[in-house]
Design an enzyme around this catalytic site. Structure first.
Site, PDB file in Angstrom:
ATOM      1  N   ARG A 196       0.845  -1.204   0.000  1.00 14.09           N
ATOM      2  CA  ARG A 196       0.000   0.000   0.000  1.00 14.09           C
ATOM      3  C   ARG A 196       0.875   1.246   0.000  1.00 14.09           C
ATOM      4  NH1 ARG A 196       2.431   1.987   3.967  1.00 14.09           N
ATOM      5  NH2 ARG A 196       0.885   3.635   4.025  1.00 14.09           N
ATOM      6  N   GLY A 197       0.233   2.408  -0.126  1.00 20.69           N
ATOM      7  CA  GLY A 197       0.965   3.667  -0.239  1.00 20.69           C
ATOM      8  C   GLY A 197       1.022   4.050  -1.712  1.00 20.69           C
ATOM      9  N   ALA A 198       0.643   5.289  -2.033  1.00 21.89           N
ATOM     10  CA  ALA A 198       0.455   5.640  -3.444  1.00 21.89           C
ATOM     11  C   ALA A 198       1.697   5.380  -4.302  1.00 21.89           C
ATOM     12  CB  ALA A 198      -0.016   7.095  -3.554  1.00 21.89           C
ATOM     13  N   ARG A 227      -7.130  -0.725  -6.867  1.00 24.04           N
ATOM     14  CA  ARG A 227      -7.634   0.288  -5.928  1.00 24.04           C
ATOM     15  C   ARG A 227      -7.912   1.574  -6.700  1.00 24.04           C
ATOM     16  NH1 ARG A 227      -4.683   1.139  -0.571  1.00 24.04           N
ATOM     17  NH2 ARG A 227      -6.748   1.867   0.081  1.00 24.04           N
ATOM     18  N   GLN A 248      -2.163   2.244  10.273  1.00 24.93           N
ATOM     19  CA  GLN A 248      -0.858   2.336   9.594  1.00 24.93           C
ATOM     20  C   GLN A 248       0.112   3.222  10.382  1.00 24.93           C
ATOM     21  OE1 GLN A 248      -3.794   2.764   8.074  1.00 24.93           O
ATOM     22  NE2 GLN A 248      -3.832   1.863   6.030  1.00 24.93           N
ATOM     23  N   ASP A 284      -2.873  10.555  -1.869  1.00 28.33           N
ATOM     24  CA  ASP A 284      -3.124   9.498  -2.843  1.00 28.33           C
ATOM     25  C   ASP A 284      -3.446  10.078  -4.206  1.00 28.33           C
ATOM     26  OD1 ASP A 284      -3.692   8.366  -0.056  1.00 28.33           O
ATOM     27  OD2 ASP A 284      -3.354   6.630  -1.344  1.00 28.33           O
ATOM     28  N   ASN A 290      -6.387  12.145   0.606  1.00 25.53           N
ATOM     29  CA  ASN A 290      -5.410  11.393   1.395  1.00 25.53           C
ATOM     30  C   ASN A 290      -6.176  10.540   2.402  1.00 25.53           C
ATOM     31  OD1 ASN A 290      -2.710  10.669   2.104  1.00 25.53           O
ATOM     32  ND2 ASN A 290      -2.846  11.981   3.909  1.00 25.53           N
ATOM     33  N   LYS A 291      -5.464   9.701   3.108  1.00 27.52           N
ATOM     34  CA  LYS A 291      -6.044   8.785   4.099  1.00 27.52           C
ATOM     35  C   LYS A 291      -7.086   9.497   4.958  1.00 27.52           C
ATOM     36  CE  LYS A 291      -5.127   5.340   4.499  1.00 27.52           C
ATOM     37  NZ  LYS A 291      -5.882   4.339   3.714  1.00 27.52           N
TER      38      LYS A 291
END
Lengths: 341, 341
Positions: free
Chosen positions: B56-58, B97, B201, B242, B252-253
């Site tokens: 995960r993580g853009a 995603r 996270q 993201d 973003n998150k």
């Protein structure tokens, strides 16, 4: 309704009580998994129950403080305490948590009756419980009236934080009491419930109460609240408070301030529901309210399971301060205050 | 440093890699408890790893998309896929995603090389990994420069959200890369880390990375962030993203928007650190960014343990949108943009 549900709904009517010289209270740390009654017979047990949040919520802490004095008087009789010892034990109850003003206030009120003897103390404590229930229902009805008249139109979706129902307040609750009053009037669409980390009072307690009452609700993580508010998914934010300062600044469960910021930006009301007893004229502003810091382990662990690497340091403020200018209305049993105007 | 720590620091340099015709990647769902490497040999396995957030993580998703095309080409050869099948498998990776723009972008970039054959595809994918590392370090240095010049004075306390380090971005990371660059310059006092519910996270990954790097940090619950910011406990909020829309709105998150609201009110910078590739000129504004909704169980449960009563419904938006006017600066490897002015 099954027998478990009946038991639970009954439980909402007797969250804390005085029975045969001791305190009976729901252990709120075990909900929703288990509905377990604590039998509290000593000051030590009461302080422990308050510190570990088995008994929590500002008005309920007031009731616990009142009954606690009756408990201390009984224990003093059994164990032969002198007046000084009794006084220090009452003080220990009053100081068990620093932020909620009700605990100290009600403990002090009942302690003033100690010279009149144990039956008078018991009667004073019971009277505080009755008043707490009455106040809850009055403020709930007033808040529902206010919101329906302010927002008009169809049924409302209300966003709330932590637990402010019968478990926190007796009666119907404060913020959740307003939700219940809206529901009774057919004016409620749904409730959005913040989970309320670290101790998850929203997930564990508010969802459980709303289940018992058959009220439609959806749970979210605390961080999601401002986004949902920005997307128009809620009509009003309604929260309780642990202390309101004289200038209208509000101390409430950590996470409340972000709701106020988001509500202001979205142009929806941010409403605080409290008994008059939670307004503390002796505290000029939010900066003077002591904010309790609790154990790091509540943050590094979730439901007892470690989330962070061993040794991780955490900051755990239990409350935050919402400045008065962000508060649309404070609803009490007696009035509606508009500190932000 | 013990052998576990050495292993972990090495791991930060090889979060995802191409080895002997397959992908090797850290399973981020198991950190910090276990440092386990996934060996991903099929498109199915890769899509599964992405969907369950093992990868995960853009920017890291961009790398995974690039390597994923090489993986698909290899699998096509072994299993005799026709061009249409290969195309649909690549599309499946790109769509695993919806919010992060990097995944699709890098998958598409490498897919364009498919006609040149497998070695060219592998080379293109590896080049994207190298570029990702280089970009991370350049934007980290630029962000550190910007913050020290803006804030001046002593070492800074930086507030961050989710995980934006090597685990998310390769290299040093994006927001956490700036933290690392500040640390390298002796300009960092401490980091405040949001735990980042629902998937933690922050607790699990960011605390672990900062531990490996010997960087001072404190963990908080997401709801506590605005209060700490209001009390002057942090000098700047620095987050990743993201996707950044053409107008500067930032996806973003979930939980990021509340930091922007609080930073604005407190008068501290709200800085977004992203590679240029995360800026999506094709998306005019935040309203056009698709916001992924994930399984309710991530909210009703924590680390797999049920928190709410059985049957509780939840809303689980994985991202939120911070409007451009709240963003002080967007730092990329090439420039600093001030969308809020």
């Amino acid at each position: 309704m099954g027998s478990n549900a009946s038991q639970a709904t009954d439980a909402l009517n007797e969250v804390i009580a005085w029975r045969d010289g001791h305190i009976v209270a729901i252990d709120q740390t075990l909900l929703p998994r288990e509905l377990h009654l604590l039998h509290i017979t000593t000051v030590d047990e009461l302080v422990d129950a308050i510190v570990r949040l088995a008994v929590r919520g500002a008005p309920l802490l007031g009731a616990a403080g009142a009954l606690g004095v009756a408990l201390a008087v009984g224990q003093a009789g059994r164990e032969g305490w002198d007046a000084e010892r009794l006084d220090s034990e009452v003080k220990r109850i009053a100081d068990a948590r620093p932020t909620a003003v009700n605990l100290r206030r009600e403990a002090d009120a009942v302690a003033a009756v100690i010279p009149d003897g144990a039956p008078a103390v018991e009667a004073a404590a019971r009277a505080i419980l009755d008043t707490t229930v009455d106040v809850s229902i009055r403020l709930s009805e007033r808040g529902a009236e206010y919101l329906t008249s302010e927002r008009g139109g169809g049924p409302l979706t209300v966003h709330t934080h932590c637990n402010t129902g019968a478990l926190a307040c007796l009666g119907w609750g404060s913020a959740l009491g307003i939700v219940r009053a809206l529901h009774n009037r057919g004016a409620l669409a749904s409730v959005i419930v913040d989970e309320t980390r670290p101790l998850l009072q929203g997930s564990r307690l508010t969802c459980w109460e709303l289940d018992q009452l058959g009220i439609e609700h959806q749970l979210i993580c605390d961080g999601a609240a401002p986004f949902l508010i920005s997307r128009g998914m809620t009509d009003a934010v309604v929260v309780g408070a642990d202390r309101v300062a004289a200038n209208g600044d509000v101390a409430n469960k950590i996470g409340t301030y972000s709701l106020a910021l988001a509500a202001r930006r979205a142009g929806i009301p941010f409403v605080v529901a409290v008994p008059e007893s939670t307004i503390d004229a002796a505290t000029p502003g939010g900066d003077q309210i002591p904010v309790e810091q609790r154990d790091s382990a509540e943050v590094t662990h979730v439901l007892g399971v470690p989330a962070a690497p061993p040794g991780t340091r955490a900051l755990n403020y239990a409350f935050d301060i919402t400045p008065a200018d962000l508060v649309t209305a404070i609803v009490t049993e007696d009035r509606i205050i508009h500190p932000g105007t």
